[in-house]
Design a protein around this motif. Structure first.
Motif, PDB file in Angstrom:
ATOM      1  N   PRO A 102       0.847  -1.198   0.000  1.00 14.91           N
ATOM      2  CA  PRO A 102       0.000   0.000   0.000  1.00 14.91           C
ATOM      3  C   PRO A 102       0.882   1.246   0.000  1.00 14.91           C
ATOM      4  N   THR A 103       0.280   2.401  -0.362  1.00 12.62           N
ATOM      5  CA  THR A 103       1.010   3.674  -0.351  1.00 12.62           C
ATOM      6  C   THR A 103       0.559   4.497   0.844  1.00 12.62           C
ATOM      7  N   ASP A 104       1.477   4.738   1.774  1.00  9.58           N
ATOM      8  CA  ASP A 104       1.152   5.617   2.903  1.00  9.58           C
ATOM      9  C   ASP A 104       0.830   7.012   2.376  1.00  9.58           C
ATOM     10  N   VAL A 105      -0.253   7.579   2.880  1.00  8.59           N
ATOM     11  CA  VAL A 105      -0.685   8.899   2.439  1.00  8.59           C
ATOM     12  C   VAL A 105      -1.193   9.684   3.644  1.00  8.59           C
ATOM     13  N   ALA A 106      -0.893  10.974   3.666  1.00  8.42           N
ATOM     14  CA  ALA A 106      -1.501  11.863   4.651  1.00  8.42           C
ATOM     15  C   ALA A 106      -2.282  12.927   3.900  1.00  8.42           C
ATOM     16  N   VAL A 107      -3.529  13.128   4.283  1.00  4.19           N
ATOM     17  CA  VAL A 107      -4.377  14.137   3.653  1.00  4.19           C
ATOM     18  C   VAL A 107      -4.375  15.377   4.545  1.00  4.19           C
ATOM     19  N   VAL A 108      -3.812  16.468   4.026  1.00  4.74           N
ATOM     20  CA  VAL A 108      -3.695  17.709   4.794  1.00  4.74           C
ATOM     21  C   VAL A 108      -4.859  18.621   4.420  1.00  4.74           C
ATOM     22  N   ILE A 109      -5.596  19.098   5.433  1.00  7.18           N
ATOM     23  CA  ILE A 109      -6.747  19.978   5.193  1.00  7.18           C
ATOM     24  C   ILE A 109      -6.601  21.221   6.077  1.00  7.18           C
ATOM     25  N   GLY A 110      -6.737  22.408   5.457  1.00 10.56           N
ATOM     26  CA  GLY A 110      -6.695  23.648   6.230  1.00 10.56           C
ATOM     27  C   GLY A 110      -5.307  24.239   6.273  1.00 10.56           C
ATOM     28  N   MET A 111      -4.907  24.934   5.206  1.00  4.88           N
ATOM     29  CA  MET A 111      -3.547  25.486   5.109  1.00  4.88           C
ATOM     30  C   MET A 111      -3.574  26.916   4.597  1.00  4.88           C
ATOM     31  N   ASP A 112      -2.415  27.557   4.744  1.00  2.00           N
ATOM     32  CA  ASP A 112      -2.219  28.928   4.275  1.00  2.00           C
ATOM     33  C   ASP A 112      -2.014  28.950   2.754  1.00  2.00           C
ATOM     34  N   THR A 113      -1.947  30.143   2.220  1.00  2.52           N
ATOM     35  CA  THR A 113      -1.842  30.356   0.771  1.00  2.52           C
ATOM     36  C   THR A 113      -0.612  29.686   0.169  1.00  2.52           C
ATOM     37  N   ALA A 114       0.532  29.777   0.849  1.00  9.35           N
ATOM     38  CA  ALA A 114       1.778  29.260   0.268  1.00  9.35           C
ATOM     39  C   ALA A 114       1.697  27.753   0.035  1.00  9.35           C
ATOM     40  N   VAL A 115       1.240  27.007   1.031  1.00  8.05           N
ATOM     41  CA  VAL A 115       1.167  25.556   0.877  1.00  8.05           C
ATOM     42  C   VAL A 115       0.094  25.189  -0.147  1.00  8.05           C
ATOM     43  N   ARG A 116      -1.026  25.922  -0.136  1.00  5.39           N
ATOM     44  CA  ARG A 116      -2.088  25.626  -1.099  1.00  5.39           C
ATOM     45  C   ARG A 116      -1.600  25.809  -2.539  1.00  5.39           C
ATOM     46  N   LEU A 117      -0.896  26.912  -2.788  1.00  4.86           N
ATOM     47  CA  LEU A 117      -0.412  27.155  -4.153  1.00  4.86           C
ATOM     48  C   LEU A 117       0.647  26.142  -4.546  1.00  4.86           C
ATOM     49  N   ALA A 118       1.519  25.768  -3.605  1.00  6.56           N
ATOM     50  CA  ALA A 118       2.562  24.778  -3.911  1.00  6.56           C
ATOM     51  C   ALA A 118       1.927  23.434  -4.262  1.00  6.56           C
ATOM     52  N   ALA A 119       0.861  23.082  -3.541  1.00  4.80           N
ATOM     53  CA  ALA A 119       0.177  21.808  -3.813  1.00  4.80           C
ATOM     54  C   ALA A 119      -0.520  21.826  -5.168  1.00  4.80           C
ATOM     55  N   ALA A 120      -0.821  23.026  -5.659  1.00  4.65           N
ATOM     56  CA  ALA A 120      -1.557  23.152  -6.922  1.00  4.65           C
ATOM     57  C   ALA A 120      -0.638  23.147  -8.142  1.00  4.65           C
ATOM     58  N   THR A 121       0.700  23.120  -7.927  1.00  8.44           N
ATOM     59  CA  THR A 121       1.603  23.027  -9.078  1.00  8.44           C
ATOM     60  C   THR A 121       1.434  21.659  -9.730  1.00  8.44           C
ATOM     61  N   TRP A 122       1.783  21.590 -11.013  1.00  9.86           N
ATOM     62  CA  TRP A 122       1.550  20.352 -11.752  1.00  9.86           C
ATOM     63  C   TRP A 122       2.840  19.615 -12.041  1.00  9.86           C
ATOM     64  N   GLY A 123       2.725  18.290 -12.066  1.00 12.60           N
ATOM     65  CA  GLY A 123       3.881  17.442 -12.312  1.00 12.60           C
ATOM     66  C   GLY A 123       4.610  17.750 -13.599  1.00 12.60           C
ATOM     67  N   SER A 124       3.880  18.196 -14.617  1.00  7.08           N
ATOM     68  CA  SER A 124       4.537  18.460 -15.892  1.00  7.08           C
ATOM     69  C   SER A 124       5.460  19.670 -15.789  1.00  7.08           C
ATOM     70  N   ASN A 125       5.265  20.501 -14.771  1.00  5.00           N
ATOM     71  CA  ASN A 125       6.050  21.719 -14.635  1.00  5.00           C
ATOM     72  C   ASN A 125       7.058  21.658 -13.495  1.00  5.00           C
ATOM     73  N   ILE A 126       6.856  20.740 -12.553  1.00  3.43           N
ATOM     74  CA  ILE A 126       7.707  20.639 -11.372  1.00  3.43           C
ATOM     75  C   ILE A 126       8.276  19.220 -11.358  1.00  3.43           C
ATOM     76  N   PRO A 127       9.598  19.052 -11.318  1.00  3.93           N
ATOM     77  CA  PRO A 127      10.139  17.682 -11.325  1.00  3.93           C
ATOM     78  C   PRO A 127       9.731  16.906 -10.075  1.00  3.93           C
ATOM     79  N   ILE A 128       9.616  15.575 -10.210  1.00  2.00           N
ATOM     80  CA  ILE A 128       9.167  14.746  -9.090  1.00  2.00           C
ATOM     81  C   ILE A 128      10.171  14.798  -7.935  1.00  2.00           C
ATOM     82  N   GLU A 129      11.423  15.140  -8.222  1.00  2.00           N
ATOM     83  CA  GLU A 129      12.443  15.203  -7.171  1.00  2.00           C
ATOM     84  C   GLU A 129      12.279  16.447  -6.298  1.00  2.00           C
ATOM     85  N   LEU A 130      11.435  17.386  -6.731  1.00  2.00           N
ATOM     86  CA  LEU A 130      11.279  18.628  -5.973  1.00  2.00           C
ATOM     87  C   LEU A 130      10.076  18.514  -5.045  1.00  2.00           C
TER      88      LEU A 130
END
Ligand code: MN
Length: 447
Positions: A179-207
């Motif tokens: 199985p894949t361990d996952v944590a679902v984060v709910i309730g964050m500030d603008t910086a984390v929300r925008l970072a989470a909204a970046t797309w894989g095609s634009n941000i390397p998986i290593e970042l």
């Protein structure tokens, strides 16, 4: 820097309203939120059957997003481009507010969280602000991404993963029968929300996206360990659901109203099962209403940073970019540039098509107009476009899967519009100005 800090500031500035009247989580909450779309942030304090309040709209306008990050609206794109170029890795801390309350199985997510049921034809409430943390089993680097989660019974939700980083991590674990361990984060500030909204095609998986959030905040995000998963989550989150994506399990999921306003795909999808919950004292549930201004901003703003970096590398005269919320936060882009040669505008448009798959209509304008001003856009289209010369089309291109106009082969026609003035006749396009206008303060004249 937390969601609470943001709410306190918006409250003080009169940009937050509180709904004290009881609302039903089924449609009523979403209907009131839709009426407030583009207006103030809102906290629903009394959701029928729940003691936990629901907050929306803390990032509901571009000016508010900018203020939340401590910049001016026109500086947002540069802040985002810098955060991608100079990420600040997160740091581990021993304890944090999110660890105040800890719950273990048996869990009933539907009874615990006031998840709104937004749209008519959705089969159940969807968690729309769930940011999923997972760890790449090869590199050990964490990934952070938004995924929609459909409430099911007990501790389970459906998960709709597109084929990007989280899906790659899931596939690697499935290949090893884990199985894949996952944590679902709910309730964050603008910086984390925008970072989470970046797309894989634009941000390397290593970042690690939390490093982009650090770059946006200007200091590292503080992380605490999960209790039941080998993961780290922000210490100042409101709620964290710990659990796992079950290997090989598929259950019916969807449809959910998506950013295009239509009902996206439904069918068999992966399943998340929660094993533990951490939350703050008096935790807030953060919701995002799909197909509303906040949703389209969260989609479009990360694209702007990526677009700016990519196009600027070829066209140094690029000054600003804007993804319009009205274009669903994905499809329509405006580029403002100073041309050296007349061909620069069309070259910039071609770069934009190459930078982001989803963009399908790009308008280039001059820098005497503002990319973010829709009236300026219409003015440029009205006065600086000679249709036969300035509009060009690229049929058969790949666009977004949810674009309802795509043809049976899944392709779309990209449209470029050069709405810049021709260099040789620039004087004919001078916009008349009134001397002294900038210095006028109406308070001096109307009192
Ligand atoms: Mn990623």
């Amino acid at each position: 820097m937390s969601l609470r800090d943001t709410i306190a500031r918006l409250d003080k500035q009169g940009e937050l309203v509180r709904v004290r009247r009881e609302v039903d989580r089924t449609f009523e909450l979403a209907a009131v939120a839709k009426k407030l779309d583009g207006g103030p942030a809102v906290i629903f304090e009394n959701v029928r059957g729940f003691s936990m309040p629901v907050v929306l709209g803390t990032d509901g306008t571009k000016d508010r997003v900018a203020a939340n990050l401590g910049v001016k609206s026109h500086e947002l794109v540069h802040r985002f481009a810098r955060a991608i170029g100079e990420p600040i890795p997160p740091v581990r801390v021993a304890d944090g507010p999110v660890r105040a309350r800890r719950l273990r199985a048996p869990l009933d997510l539907g009874a615990l969280l006031p998840v709104p049921h937004h749209y008519e034809k959705e089969p159940a409430p969807f968690i729309t602000t769930g940011m999923l943390v997972a760890r790449d089993p090869d590199s050990g680097v964490q990934n952070l991404s938004y995924q929609r989660l459909q409430l099911k019974t007990g501790a389970r939700t459906g998960v709709y993963m597109l084929h990007r980083h989280l899906h790659q991590i899931y596939d690697k674990n499935c290949a090893r029968g884990r199985p894949t361990d996952v944590a679902v984060v709910i309730g964050m500030d603008t910086a984390v929300r925008l970072a989470a909204a970046t797309w894989g095609s634009n941000i390397p998986i290593e970042l690690d996206e939390f490093a982009i959030a650090g770059g946006l905040r200007g200091r590292p995000v503080e992380m605490v360990r999960c209790e039941t998963a080998d993961l780290e989550v922000p210490a100042d989150a409101e709620i964290v659901l710990e659990g796992r994506l079950l290997p090989g399990v598929r259950e019916p999921e969807g449809p959910m109203a998506e950013f295009t306003g239509g009902y996206g795909s439904d069918g068999p999808k992966q399943v998340f099962e929660a094993t533990a919950v951490m939350m703050r004292e008096d935790a807030l549930y953060q919701d995002i209403l799909p197909f509303a201004n906040e949703h389209h901003l969260m989609l479009g703003l990360p694209y702007e940073g990526v677009l700016y970096r990519f196009v600027k590398a070829s066209i140094p005269g690029l000054h600003d970019v804007h993804i319009t919320p009205g274009g669903c936060g994905k499809f329509l882009a405006v580029l403002a540039l100073d041309k050296r040669d007349d061909g620069d505008a069309k070259n910039a448009i071609l770069c934009a098509f190459g930078a982001i798959r989803d963009i399908k209509l790009v308008v280039a304008i001059d820098t005497d107009l503002s990319a973010a001003n829709e009236r300026h856009l219409q003015f440029a289209l009205a006065t600086r476009v000679q249709g036969d010369r300035d509009i060009f089309m690229i049929p058969g291109a790949k666009g977004n899967e949810l674009d309802p106009i795509q043809d049976v082969y899944g392709s779309i026609t990209k449209i470029g519009i050069d709405a810049t003035k021709p260099l040789a006749r620039a004087d004919r396009f001078e916009i008349a100005r009134i001397p002294g206008l900038e210095g006028i303060d109406l308070k001096d004249y109307l009192s």
